[in-house]
Design a protein around this motif. Structure first.
Motif, mmCIF file in Angstrom:
data_model
loop_
_atom_site.group_PDB
_atom_site.id
_atom_site.type_symbol
_atom_site.label_atom_id
_atom_site.label_comp_id
_atom_site.label_asym_id
_atom_site.label_seq_id
_atom_site.Cartn_x
_atom_site.Cartn_y
_atom_site.Cartn_z
ATOM 1 N N TYR A 105 0.812 -1.213 0.000
ATOM 2 C CA TYR A 105 0.000 0.000 0.000
ATOM 3 C C TYR A 105 0.851 1.272 0.000
ATOM 4 C CZ TYR A 105 -4.015 -2.905 1.578
ATOM 5 O OH TYR A 105 -5.012 -3.831 1.703
ATOM 6 N N VAL A 106 1.777 1.354 0.960
ATOM 7 C CA VAL A 106 2.542 2.592 1.132
ATOM 8 C C VAL A 106 3.493 2.795 -0.048
ATOM 9 C CG1 VAL A 106 3.997 3.911 2.709
ATOM 10 C CG2 VAL A 106 2.378 2.243 3.626
ATOM 11 N N GLU A 107 4.075 1.715 -0.536
ATOM 12 C CA GLU A 107 4.956 1.805 -1.685
ATOM 13 C C GLU A 107 4.201 2.306 -2.919
ATOM 14 O OE1 GLU A 107 6.715 -1.391 1.019
ATOM 15 O OE2 GLU A 107 4.738 -0.632 0.466
ATOM 16 N N SER A 108 2.955 1.835 -3.097
ATOM 17 C CA SER A 108 2.135 2.313 -4.214
ATOM 18 C C SER A 108 1.884 3.806 -4.097
ATOM 19 C CB SER A 108 0.806 1.555 -4.248
ATOM 20 O OG SER A 108 1.016 0.194 -4.575
ATOM 21 N N CYS A 109 1.548 4.236 -2.897
ATOM 22 C CA CYS A 109 1.345 5.657 -2.638
ATOM 23 C C CYS A 109 2.599 6.456 -2.977
ATOM 24 C CB CYS A 109 0.966 5.850 -1.173
ATOM 25 S SG CYS A 109 0.994 7.537 -0.592
ATOM 26 N N ALA A 110 3.771 5.949 -2.561
ATOM 27 C CA ALA A 110 5.026 6.657 -2.808
ATOM 28 C C ALA A 110 5.322 6.786 -4.293
ATOM 29 C CB ALA A 110 6.179 5.935 -2.106
ATOM 30 N N SER A 111 5.020 5.746 -5.057
ATOM 31 C CA SER A 111 5.262 5.825 -6.498
ATOM 32 C C SER A 111 4.336 6.851 -7.144
ATOM 33 C CB SER A 111 5.088 4.450 -7.146
ATOM 34 O OG SER A 111 3.730 4.045 -7.139
ATOM 35 N N GLY A 112 3.077 6.900 -6.694
ATOM 36 C CA GLY A 112 2.156 7.900 -7.211
ATOM 37 C C GLY A 112 2.598 9.307 -6.877
ATOM 38 N N TYR A 113 3.117 9.470 -5.655
ATOM 39 C CA TYR A 113 3.617 10.784 -5.244
ATOM 40 C C TYR A 113 4.776 11.227 -6.140
ATOM 41 C CZ TYR A 113 6.101 14.349 -2.670
ATOM 42 O OH TYR A 113 6.757 15.517 -2.358
ATOM 43 N N LEU A 114 5.792 10.374 -6.276
ATOM 44 C CA LEU A 114 6.982 10.765 -7.021
ATOM 45 C C LEU A 114 6.657 10.986 -8.503
ATOM 46 C CD1 LEU A 114 9.966 11.315 -7.230
ATOM 47 C CD2 LEU A 114 10.380 8.852 -7.375
ATOM 48 N N ALA A 115 5.872 10.083 -9.098
ATOM 49 C CA ALA A 115 5.530 10.234 -10.511
ATOM 50 C C ALA A 115 4.788 11.544 -10.756
ATOM 51 C CB ALA A 115 4.679 9.043 -10.968
ATOM 52 N N ALA A 116 3.885 11.910 -9.848
ATOM 53 C CA ALA A 116 3.103 13.130 -10.017
ATOM 54 C C ALA A 116 3.944 14.378 -9.824
ATOM 55 C CB ALA A 116 1.932 13.128 -9.033
ATOM 56 N N VAL A 117 4.784 14.383 -8.794
ATOM 57 C CA VAL A 117 5.634 15.551 -8.544
ATOM 58 C C VAL A 117 6.545 15.809 -9.738
ATOM 59 C CG1 VAL A 117 7.544 16.415 -7.124
ATOM 60 C CG2 VAL A 117 5.534 15.413 -6.035
ATOM 61 N N GLU A 118 7.135 14.760 -10.278
ATOM 62 C CA GLU A 118 8.042 14.938 -11.412
ATOM 63 C C GLU A 118 7.290 15.353 -12.673
ATOM 64 O OE1 GLU A 118 11.107 15.313 -11.580
ATOM 65 O OE2 GLU A 118 11.505 14.802 -9.504
ATOM 66 N N LEU A 119 6.102 14.789 -12.869
ATOM 67 C CA LEU A 119 5.306 15.158 -14.036
ATOM 68 C C LEU A 119 4.899 16.629 -13.962
ATOM 69 C CD1 LEU A 119 3.709 14.663 -16.586
ATOM 70 C CD2 LEU A 119 1.957 13.509 -15.219
ATOM 71 N N SER A 120 4.495 17.080 -12.796
ATOM 72 C CA SER A 120 4.093 18.479 -12.661
ATOM 73 C C SER A 120 5.271 19.418 -12.868
ATOM 74 C CB SER A 120 3.463 18.721 -11.288
ATOM 75 O OG SER A 120 4.427 18.699 -10.255
ATOM 76 N N ARG A 121 6.450 19.022 -12.425
ATOM 77 C CA ARG A 121 7.636 19.860 -12.619
ATOM 78 C C ARG A 121 7.999 19.946 -14.104
ATOM 79 N NH1 ARG A 121 10.470 21.136 -7.966
ATOM 80 N NH2 ARG A 121 12.426 21.375 -9.100
ATOM 81 N N ARG A 122 7.898 18.826 -14.793
ATOM 82 C CA ARG A 122 8.232 18.838 -16.219
ATOM 83 C C ARG A 122 7.262 19.737 -16.992
ATOM 84 N NH1 ARG A 122 6.820 15.454 -20.485
ATOM 85 N NH2 ARG A 122 5.847 13.928 -19.095
ATOM 86 N N LEU A 123 5.983 19.679 -16.635
ATOM 87 C CA LEU A 123 4.990 20.498 -17.324
ATOM 88 C C LEU A 123 5.203 21.993 -17.074
ATOM 89 C CD1 LEU A 123 1.741 18.387 -16.769
ATOM 90 C CD2 LEU A 123 3.051 18.656 -18.879
ATOM 91 N N ARG A 124 5.837 22.318 -15.951
ATOM 92 C CA ARG A 124 6.073 23.727 -15.612
ATOM 93 C C ARG A 124 7.523 24.142 -15.848
ATOM 94 N NH1 ARG A 124 4.854 24.086 -9.883
ATOM 95 N NH2 ARG A 124 5.173 21.854 -9.847
ATOM 96 N N ASP A 125 8.243 23.310 -16.614
ATOM 97 C CA ASP A 125 9.621 23.619 -17.007
ATOM 98 C C ASP A 125 10.551 23.775 -15.803
ATOM 99 O OD1 ASP A 125 9.076 23.604 -19.774
ATOM 100 O OD2 ASP A 125 8.304 25.657 -19.656
ATOM 101 N N LEU A 126 10.297 23.013 -14.764
ATOM 102 C CA LEU A 126 11.201 22.974 -13.615
ATOM 103 C C LEU A 126 12.131 21.769 -13.762
ATOM 104 C CD1 LEU A 126 8.669 23.733 -10.737
ATOM 105 C CD2 LEU A 126 10.383 25.286 -11.682
ATOM 106 N N PRO A 127 13.337 21.844 -13.217
ATOM 107 C CA PRO A 127 14.256 20.706 -13.328
ATOM 108 C C PRO A 127 13.776 19.525 -12.505
ATOM 109 C CG PRO A 127 15.163 22.371 -11.860
ATOM 110 C CD PRO A 127 13.937 22.982 -12.497
ATOM 111 N N PRO A 128 14.198 18.305 -12.858
ATOM 112 C CA PRO A 128 13.795 17.128 -12.072
ATOM 113 C C PRO A 128 14.230 17.251 -10.620
ATOM 114 C CG PRO A 128 14.840 16.470 -14.129
ATOM 115 C CD PRO A 128 15.062 17.944 -13.993
ATOM 116 N N LEU A 129 13.461 16.621 -9.739
ATOM 117 C CA LEU A 129 13.779 16.601 -8.318
ATOM 118 C C LEU A 129 14.228 15.182 -7.984
ATOM 119 C CD1 LEU A 129 13.689 18.395 -5.767
ATOM 120 C CD2 LEU A 129 11.412 17.463 -5.335
ATOM 121 N N ASP A 130 15.517 14.997 -7.866
ATOM 122 C CA ASP A 130 16.065 13.646 -7.711
ATOM 123 C C ASP A 130 16.146 13.251 -6.238
ATOM 124 O OD1 ASP A 130 16.309 13.426 -10.420
ATOM 125 O OD2 ASP A 130 18.419 14.015 -10.470
ATOM 126 N N PHE A 131 15.187 12.441 -5.798
ATOM 127 C CA PHE A 131 15.292 11.864 -4.466
ATOM 128 C C PHE A 131 16.440 10.859 -4.489
ATOM 129 C CE2 PHE A 131 11.049 13.535 -4.209
ATOM 130 C CZ PHE A 131 10.855 13.803 -2.861
#
Length: 435
Positions: free
Chosen positions: A344-370
């Motif tokens: 459960y928690v791992e699934s949540c974490a993947s959704g979080y990271l995928a969304a944060v990176e997708l939103s940054r790319r759409l707004r021309d921000l650099p990747p956020l490398d955890f």
């Protein structure tokens, strides 16, 4: 800026929420209530189909660390889980219906999220995040197979051997080597005497198997025979299969042992080992009991138990990058168990990271490398690690994170120090993640 999210499970709900909080317009597709999988019983989002426990909440446990990272980063799933928790000792358990109802209410009331009910059979144009889960419908799975290309890119059954922490193997009872000394000494070889093998074989053939769920069938066993089924075919069957000693000279005796269990590196750091040929359908406590009878594994730390069940997942190291995006078509990202994260928690974490990176790319921000020192980063780097040749879904564990640069006595204290290191990094990244 618009994104389509397919699936309102834990990963999809988290992803839709994080995108919406960053000003992205989200269309969230969920086939309930028009259609359900056999595992679902309600119409709510983020339905917990199995246990109501999100496992340990202690920082000495890797999943406890992952939860705390997500809390500090504003996770929707963790907010709702904490608000609906029930007493469960050191674990985080939730009121199952209350939890899902709260997630659903927050998603439905978010002005940046439009919900479209009904089954999805194709991918929309533009940016898409697929979080359709381990029971992805046949029509969507077929479309994904066409998109992914390779015949083996999408697995419909998860037949996986147990994984153990490399530093928990008793190397006084094992040795590194390869069969007939060919190539490099890549395997940890765990020998057994005849008496040890006889006891192991007897326990293995009588151990209790896990039940087959209603949405599964015996196809799960056709392509990859469980080790316990192989053992029941005869006392010597394993000696000509995964436990064959031929070509493995024990350096302590100069002879082949009666039986040998081989361990193969499962990650590039060599911190995780796979029990070669040990795909199994035994219950988890039975796996620990029986496999710990192997002398070199008497104190083994199991990072993941073997499983054989219906689980649609990707060959992620060949297909996805560390942000859960398709390498060949970055407009498509994935999240949840289909990426090879387990739980459960791992699934949540993947959704979080995928969304944060997708939103940054759409707004021309650099990747956020955890980094790998964080649990969120370690999961993303594990599923995209091309050195993992036989990919298996994985729970978060300290074995896929770098060791400390100093010695800490005791496993509990060492894990607590690993968590402290991670949370310092996450605290330093928090402000940037909110952009």
């Amino acid at each position: 800026m618009k994104v389509s999210v397919i699936g309102a499970g834990l990963a999809g709900s988290e992803a839709a929420w994080q995108l919406a909080q960053r000003g992205i317009q989200v269309t969230l597709y969920e086939m309930k209530p028009e259609k359900r999988t056999p595992a679902h019983v309600t119409n709510d989002f983020a339905e917990l189909c199995c246990s109501n426990s999100l496992r340990s909440d202690q920082l000495e446990n890797a999943v406890g660390l992952l939860k705390e990272e997500l809390r500090r980063l504003g996770s929707l799933i963790m907010t709702c889980a904490d608000a609906t928790r029930v007493e469960a000792g050191g674990a985080l358990a939730v009121d199952r219906n209350g939890f899902s109802a709260m997630v659903t209410k927050k998603i439905r009331s978010c002005p940046n999220i439009t919900i479209v009910p009904g089954e999805v059979t194709d991918l929309a144009e533009g940016e898409v995040l697929v979080a359709s889960g381990p029971l992805t419908s046949d029509a969507l799975a077929q479309r994904l197979q066409e998109l992914l290309g390779a015949d083996t890119a999408l697995h419909f059954y998860d037949a996986a051997a147990p994984l153990i922490a490399a530093d928990s193997v008793d190397m006084n009872s094992a040795w590194m080597g390869s069969r007939y000394d060919k190539g490099t000494a890549d395997y940890a070889n765990c020998p057994m005497t005849q008496a040890e093998y006889d006891a192991f074989w007897q326990a293995l053939t009588t151990a209790e198997e896990a039940p087959v769920h209603g949405f599964e069938d015996q196809k799960v066993f056709e392509g990859c025979m469980p080790v316990e089924v192989m053992a029941r075919r005869g006392h010597d069957t394993l000696l000509y299969g995964p436990l064959k000693p031929r070509g493995l000279d024990d350096p302590r005796t100069g002879r082949w042992p009666y039986a040998v269990v081989q361990l193969r590196r499962d990650n590039s750091d060599g911190s995780v080992y796979n029990l070669v040929g040990f795909q199994t359908h035994l219950k988890f406590p039975e796996q620990k009991r029986v496999f710990s009878m192997i002398p070199a594994l008497r104190n083994a730390e199991f990072l993941r138990y073997g499983v054989m069940h219906r689980n649609t997942f990707l060959d992620s190291p060949r297909l996805l990058d560390r942000y859960y995006r398709m390498k060949k078509e970055p407009r498509v990202a994935f999240a949840g168990q289909m990426t090879g994260v387990e739980g459960y928690v791992e699934s949540c974490a993947s959704g979080y990271l995928a969304a944060v990176e997708l939103s940054r790319r759409l707004r021309d921000l650099p990747p956020l490398d955890f980094p790998r020192e964080t649990a969120i980063g370690a999961l993303g780097l594990y599923i995209s690690d091309t050195a993992v040749t036989v990919f298996q879904p994985m729970n978060i564990n300290f074995g896929i994170m770098p060791p400390l640069d100093h010695r800490v006595k005791g496993k509990r204290d060492k894990n607590a120090e690993l968590s402290r290191r991670s949370l310092e990094i996450v605290n330093g990244m928090r402000e940037e993640t909110l952009r």
